[in-house]
Design an enzyme around this catalytic site. Structure first.
Site, mmCIF file in Angstrom:
data_model
loop_
_atom_site.group_PDB
_atom_site.id
_atom_site.type_symbol
_atom_site.label_atom_id
_atom_site.label_comp_id
_atom_site.label_asym_id
_atom_site.label_seq_id
_atom_site.Cartn_x
_atom_site.Cartn_y
_atom_site.Cartn_z
ATOM 1 N N ASP A 172 -1.111 -10.572 6.829
ATOM 2 C CA ASP A 172 -0.610 -10.332 7.988
ATOM 3 C C ASP A 172 -0.109 -9.290 9.106
ATOM 4 O O ASP A 172 0.772 -9.340 9.791
ATOM 5 C CB ASP A 172 0.874 -10.483 7.096
ATOM 6 C CG ASP A 172 1.150 -9.312 6.574
ATOM 7 O OD1 ASP A 172 -0.157 -8.561 5.669
ATOM 8 O OD2 ASP A 172 2.074 -8.312 5.605
ATOM 9 N N TYR A 263 -4.775 0.430 10.377
ATOM 10 C CA TYR A 263 -6.000 0.651 9.632
ATOM 11 C C TYR A 263 -6.892 1.418 10.058
ATOM 12 O O TYR A 263 -7.810 2.440 9.238
ATOM 13 C CB TYR A 263 -6.624 -0.511 8.932
ATOM 14 C CG TYR A 263 -5.295 -1.255 7.743
ATOM 15 C CD1 TYR A 263 -5.174 -0.452 6.240
ATOM 16 C CD2 TYR A 263 -4.714 -2.411 8.365
ATOM 17 C CE1 TYR A 263 -4.810 -1.328 5.370
ATOM 18 C CE2 TYR A 263 -3.506 -3.056 7.405
ATOM 19 C CZ TYR A 263 -3.954 -2.344 6.213
ATOM 20 O OH TYR A 263 -2.481 -2.489 4.792
HETATM 21 C C1 G6P Z 1 0.143 -4.882 5.309
HETATM 22 C C2 G6P Z 1 -1.657 -5.181 5.081
HETATM 23 C C3 G6P Z 1 -1.489 -6.330 3.566
HETATM 24 C C4 G6P Z 1 -1.156 -5.348 2.706
HETATM 25 C C5 G6P Z 1 0.396 -4.573 3.069
HETATM 26 C C6 G6P Z 1 0.433 -3.003 1.956
HETATM 27 O O1 G6P Z 1 0.919 -5.659 5.387
HETATM 28 O O2 G6P Z 1 -2.381 -6.867 5.976
HETATM 29 O O3 G6P Z 1 -2.587 -7.111 3.451
HETATM 30 O O4 G6P Z 1 -1.753 -5.294 1.372
HETATM 31 O O5 G6P Z 1 0.093 -4.069 4.384
HETATM 32 O O6 G6P Z 1 1.757 -3.285 1.712
HETATM 33 P P1 G6P Z 1 1.960 -2.437 0.537
HETATM 34 O O7 G6P Z 1 3.749 -1.972 1.358
HETATM 35 O O8 G6P Z 1 2.005 -2.602 -0.415
HETATM 36 O O9 G6P Z 1 1.573 -1.109 0.858
HETATM 37 MN MN MN Z 2 -4.262 -7.063 5.490
#
Ligand code: G6P
Ligand code: MN
Length: 441
Positions: A172, A263
């Protein structure tokens, strides 16, 4: 009459599930559901969310035939779409993925670097099992997979299920970015037509066309340069996410050709990011004490109150809506353009064919039809190829149980680089993951 679909959510006890359920309610006219089943191996987590779901659906989506279960047969039989979002080892292991590398002086992150490697080697086995189980009961179901680290999972599934054309790995983050561009530009992201290339959590937007075909990227870069960058749902985000989005300005300053996936901050600035991360309190702690706590408390409260009308759930619309939109586009042959993870096969002409790349594709009832990217520049090709080699070697390490391949993988990762560091981190991760990983030779 319009068709209605049977959907199963694998990882029903996830903190993301309530938000996904809310998106399903919101989008019920676009993607109508007949039967909805939640499946999880952790019964007590799923129960809390399942009881919340009962209340929510009774009020918002009473026509859905809903249940939650720990039986594979119930979850996988007679299903059209399987949404997978599992986390092998849970947040307890995420915490170690982040803390072990940080304690040894390298980036500790859920999906990037050594942490992502550890998580990847845990996810592969469970994902293979899930695909085999789904196929035993529903050979034609579409499997839409959010499970991380998506790059490593997608590469492993490509190898094990080369002929299965109904597995689609998605992330996402590109949608989060598109919606955030919409906010910055004061426009509706639905009209954007993006051009994007890269690997998962490692890519770039090269163009962002509006409905009239005008490229908004130059204007967007200028705005980010002047005002910085925030997520579309900034008000809901923890500080670490706001810091992450803020880094886009630095990245655009250094590499102004394109707009980067957030990222990339870990790969462009590993030393700087390392200095900013707290090895004693990582994102996992933030999630455990924040989203996880609040989601489970709110689910329990709603179930007890018997109404979800005043529900205040921590959720991410992009995350919930994206997977439903992908299903909709496939189910009704919409042919809408989404950024997804696919085998390259010439999409990026100067990257090897068997790479799992993240690109824009037209999504139809017959699956994704990718839009050509063509030749990419030397800098991006170099970045991608070293990361791709890392991903491939990580998957080799899993299937061959090879310590040598694991060491090569981590050494190639830009967040590590030194083979001595790679060895140290690898040894510590092997110890921490002994219940999950293959035996290394
Ligand atoms: C984004 C990335 C996901 C990931 C998430 C982590 O949405 O696309 O792959 O898992 O961030 O988010 P968090 O809030 O759990 O750190
Ligand atoms: Mn992701």
């Amino acid at each position: 009459m319009r068709r209605k679909f049977n959907v199963s959510i694998i990882g029903g006890g996830s903190t993301w599930t309530p938000g996904l359920l809310m998106s399903m309610c919101k989008m019920k006219d676009r993607f109508p559901i007949n039967k909805l089943t939640m499946y999880d191996i952790v019964e007590d987590r799923q129960k809390v969310i399942g009881e919340f779901a009962k209340v929510l659906l009774r009020e918002e989506y009473p026509e859905v035939n809903f249940s939650y279960t720990t039986s594979k047969e119930e979850a996988y039989k007679d299903v059209d779409f399987v949404f997978v979002q599992i986390r092998t080892g849970g947040y307890k292991m995420r915490e170690l993925d982040e803390k072990i590398p940080l304690s040894l002086g390298v980036i500790g992150q859920e999906t990037c670097g050594a942490g992502g490697f550890a998580y990847g080697l845990r996810s592969i086995g469970d994902m293979i099992e899930i695909i085999n189980d789904v196929r035993e009961y529903s050979k034609d179901a579409w499997i839409l997979n959010y499970t991380n680290p998506a790059a490593i999972v997608a590469e492993a599934l490509r190898r094990v299920f080369p002929d299965d054309k109904r597995i689609l790995n998605i992330c996402d983050q590109p949608v989060n970015l598109l919606r955030s561009y919409g906010r910055v530009l004061g426009r509706n992201a639905e009209e954007f037509e993006p051009v994007y290339f890269g690997l998962n959590h490692f890519g770039w937007f090269t163009n962002l066309y509006d409905g009239e075909g005008r490229d908004l990227l130059p204007e967007l870069k200028e705005i980010i340069n002047e005002r910085g960058f925030i997520p579309v749902d900034a008000e809901q985000r923890d500080k670490s996410w706001l810091d992450t989005y803020a880094m886009v300005k630095d990245m655009v300053k250094d590499f102004p050709d394109y707009l980067p996936n957030t990222y990339l901050q870990y790969y462009y600035y590993p030393d700087y990011k390392l200095s900013k991360l707290n090895p004693d309190y990582t994102r996992a702690n933030e999630v455990i004490n924040g989203r996880e706590k609040r989601v489970f408390e709110e689910c329990a409260r709603v179930a007890k109150a018997g109404t979800a009308k005043d529900c205040e759930m921590v959720h991410n619309d992009a995350h919930g809506e994206f997977i439903v939109e992908v299903a909709e586009s496939i189910a009704f042959n919409k042919g809408r353009i989404y950024i997804v993870i696919l085998e390259n096969n010439g999409i990026i002409s100067n990257i090897q064919e068997d790479a799992m790349v993240e690109v824009a594709a037209v999504l139809t009832a017959n699956g994704p039809r990718p839009l050509a990217v063509g030749k990419i520049g030397t800098f991006y090709k170099g970045m991608m190829e070293s990361q791709l080699a890392y991903e491939k070697l990580a998957v080799d390490a899993y299937f061959e149980g090879s310590y040598g391949k694991a060491l090569q993988a981590l050494t190639l990762n830009r967040t590590i680089v030194s083979a001595k560091k790679a060895r140290e981190v690898l040894n510590a991760l092997i110890e921490a993951n002994k219940d999950y990983w293959p035996e290394f030779k």
